[in-house]
Design an enzyme around this catalytic site. Structure first.
Site, short mmCIF file in Angstrom:
data_model
loop_
_atom_site.label_atom_id
_atom_site.label_comp_id
_atom_site.label_asym_id
_atom_site.label_seq_id
_atom_site.Cartn_x
_atom_site.Cartn_y
_atom_site.Cartn_z
N PHE A 230 -8.37 5.42 -13.16
CA PHE A 230 -8.97 4.68 -12.00
C PHE A 230 -10.46 4.41 -12.16
O PHE A 230 -11.16 5.08 -12.95
CB PHE A 230 -8.84 5.30 -10.57
CG PHE A 230 -7.39 5.61 -10.30
CD1 PHE A 230 -6.42 4.58 -10.05
CD2 PHE A 230 -6.58 6.83 -10.45
CE1 PHE A 230 -5.06 4.59 -9.72
CE2 PHE A 230 -5.19 7.16 -9.98
CZ PHE A 230 -4.78 5.89 -9.75
N GLU B 10 0.92 -1.81 -12.85
CA GLU B 10 -0.62 -1.93 -12.27
C GLU B 10 -1.03 -2.87 -12.62
O GLU B 10 -2.36 -2.96 -12.39
CB GLU B 10 -1.10 -0.47 -12.46
CG GLU B 10 -0.60 0.68 -12.06
CD GLU B 10 -0.47 0.85 -10.73
OE1 GLU B 10 -0.85 0.09 -9.90
OE2 GLU B 10 -0.48 1.99 -10.10
N LYS C 241 3.97 4.05 -1.36
CA LYS C 241 4.12 4.73 -2.36
C LYS C 241 5.71 4.32 -2.86
O LYS C 241 6.37 3.93 -2.15
CB LYS C 241 4.27 6.11 -2.23
CG LYS C 241 4.95 7.12 -3.46
CD LYS C 241 4.71 8.47 -3.28
CE LYS C 241 5.58 9.36 -4.30
NZ LYS C 241 5.24 8.92 -5.56
N LYS D 245 6.08 1.66 -5.99
CA LYS D 245 6.04 0.57 -6.54
C LYS D 245 6.61 0.69 -8.17
O LYS D 245 7.52 0.10 -8.48
CB LYS D 245 4.92 -0.19 -6.70
CG LYS D 245 4.34 -0.53 -5.05
CD LYS D 245 2.98 -1.07 -4.80
CE LYS D 245 1.89 -0.10 -5.12
NZ LYS D 245 1.78 1.02 -4.21
N THR D 246 5.81 1.66 -8.69
CA THR D 246 6.25 2.02 -10.14
C THR D 246 7.57 2.74 -10.09
O THR D 246 8.38 2.43 -11.07
CB THR D 246 5.26 2.90 -10.69
OG1 THR D 246 3.73 2.13 -10.99
CG2 THR D 246 5.50 3.50 -12.22
N THR D 247 7.69 3.46 -9.08
CA THR D 247 9.11 4.06 -9.25
C THR D 247 10.37 3.00 -9.14
O THR D 247 11.29 3.17 -9.70
CB THR D 247 9.36 5.21 -7.90
OG1 THR D 247 8.16 6.00 -7.96
CG2 THR D 247 10.62 5.85 -7.93
N ASN E 80 0.58 -1.38 -0.03
CA ASN E 80 -0.16 0.07 -0.06
C ASN E 80 0.81 1.13 -0.05
O ASN E 80 0.31 2.32 -0.12
CB ASN E 80 -1.06 0.02 1.16
CG ASN E 80 -2.12 -1.14 1.17
OD1 ASN E 80 -2.48 -1.32 -0.12
ND2 ASN E 80 -2.41 -1.58 2.21
N TRP F 236 -12.93 5.07 -10.40
CA TRP F 236 -13.95 6.18 -9.97
C TRP F 236 -13.73 7.22 -11.04
O TRP F 236 -14.86 8.17 -11.22
CB TRP F 236 -13.73 6.81 -8.67
CG TRP F 236 -12.24 7.23 -8.62
CD1 TRP F 236 -11.74 8.47 -8.85
CD2 TRP F 236 -11.30 6.33 -8.08
NE1 TRP F 236 -10.34 8.58 -8.38
CE2 TRP F 236 -10.14 7.28 -7.83
CE3 TRP F 236 -11.22 5.11 -7.56
CZ2 TRP F 236 -8.76 6.71 -7.42
CZ3 TRP F 236 -9.87 4.61 -7.04
CH2 TRP F 236 -8.79 5.41 -6.95
N ARG G 67 18.23 1.49 -15.04
CA ARG G 67 19.44 0.71 -15.14
C ARG G 67 19.64 -0.41 -16.35
O ARG G 67 20.87 -0.25 -17.00
CB ARG G 67 19.31 -0.43 -13.81
CG ARG G 67 20.84 -1.10 -13.61
CD ARG G 67 20.53 -1.95 -12.52
NE ARG G 67 20.57 -1.00 -11.33
CZ ARG G 67 19.96 -1.32 -10.02
NH1 ARG G 67 19.33 -2.29 -9.91
NH2 ARG G 67 20.38 -0.43 -9.01
#
Length: 231
Positions: free
Chosen positions: A124, A161, A70, A72-74, A68, A126, A82
């Protein structure tokens, strides 16, 4: 890939324990003289060299960044940078994002000869408010992803994602695992990002990192998403 026999596994575990017992050094190390400290670190160095030497196998890896928090994509994009630095090609397929342009997309497209970037979502749930359309986009993104997974010229394939697409029921983990397993001798690395990675994907992966939230300015301070940080 050749499997380790039990002797190799035992040797690896023993070396790992020795390394852990010797520790990282620094001021927390118990030696009261620099001579003893140097001896401890020399032993630690030799064990580390042996730990590296005994691990001889290479293969295409499955990496999962979930949780949960911040980043993950980073984390996945760090591996992309690399890989590009080694003059290898990268494919990034975004399953949810796509309705906005991010700083990382602008930056990495400088390497346009070595990177293929596909933002195939529309936002997303929503925002889209159309789960049939969302599922169609995920199916399309997965079709694109499979082409890169089997393309040996791409060293890294990031499925950004995709764990959220799994969680929302738009695609099944069995299909992902089955498709990747078909290419047993592949040499490329595949990264799956997103919170809520299912148990089956975690068990299938070679490396799993869970990024947890401790503090977040959006939650604690009511700070809005900002460029350079979130996008």
């Amino acid at each position: 890939m050749k499997q380790y026999d039990q002797t190799n596994i035992d040797n690896i575990e023993n070396l790992d324990r020795e390394a852990q017992n010797l520790g990282l050094g620094g001021k927390i190390s118990p030696e009261n003289t620099e001579k003893r400290y140097k001896e401890r670190m020399e032993k630690r160095k030799n064990i580390q060299l042996e730990r590296i030497k005994i691990r001889k196998e290479k293969k295409g890896l499955i990496l999962v960044f979930t949780g949960n928090g911040k980043g993950k994509t980073t984390a996945a994009l760090g591996i992309a940078l690399r890989t590009l630095g080694h003059n290898q090609k990268v494919a990034i397929i975004q399953f949810i994002k796509g309705s906005w342009t991010t700083g990382e997309e602008k930056a990495l497209k400088i390497f346009k000869k070595s990177i293929s970037w596909h933002s195939l979502g529309e936002g997303f749930t929503w925002e889209t408010q159309d789960r049939l359309r969302d599922e169609e986009l995920v199916r399309n993104a997965w079709g694109v992803a499979k082409k890169y997974i089997k393309d040996e010229t791409y060293k890294l394939v990031i499925l950004d994602e995709i764990n959220i697409a799994l969680k929302l029921g738009y695609i099944k983990s069995e299909e992902i695992i089955s498709s990747i397993t078909k290419y047993k001798d592949r040499d490329n690395h595949i990264v799956l990002t997103g919170r809520g990675a299912p148990k089956s994907i975690i068990e299938f992966a070679d490396l799993v990192s869970e990024i947890n939230v401790i503090k977040h300015p959006f939650k604690e301070q009511g700070i809005k998403a900002q460029e350079c940080i979130e996008f």
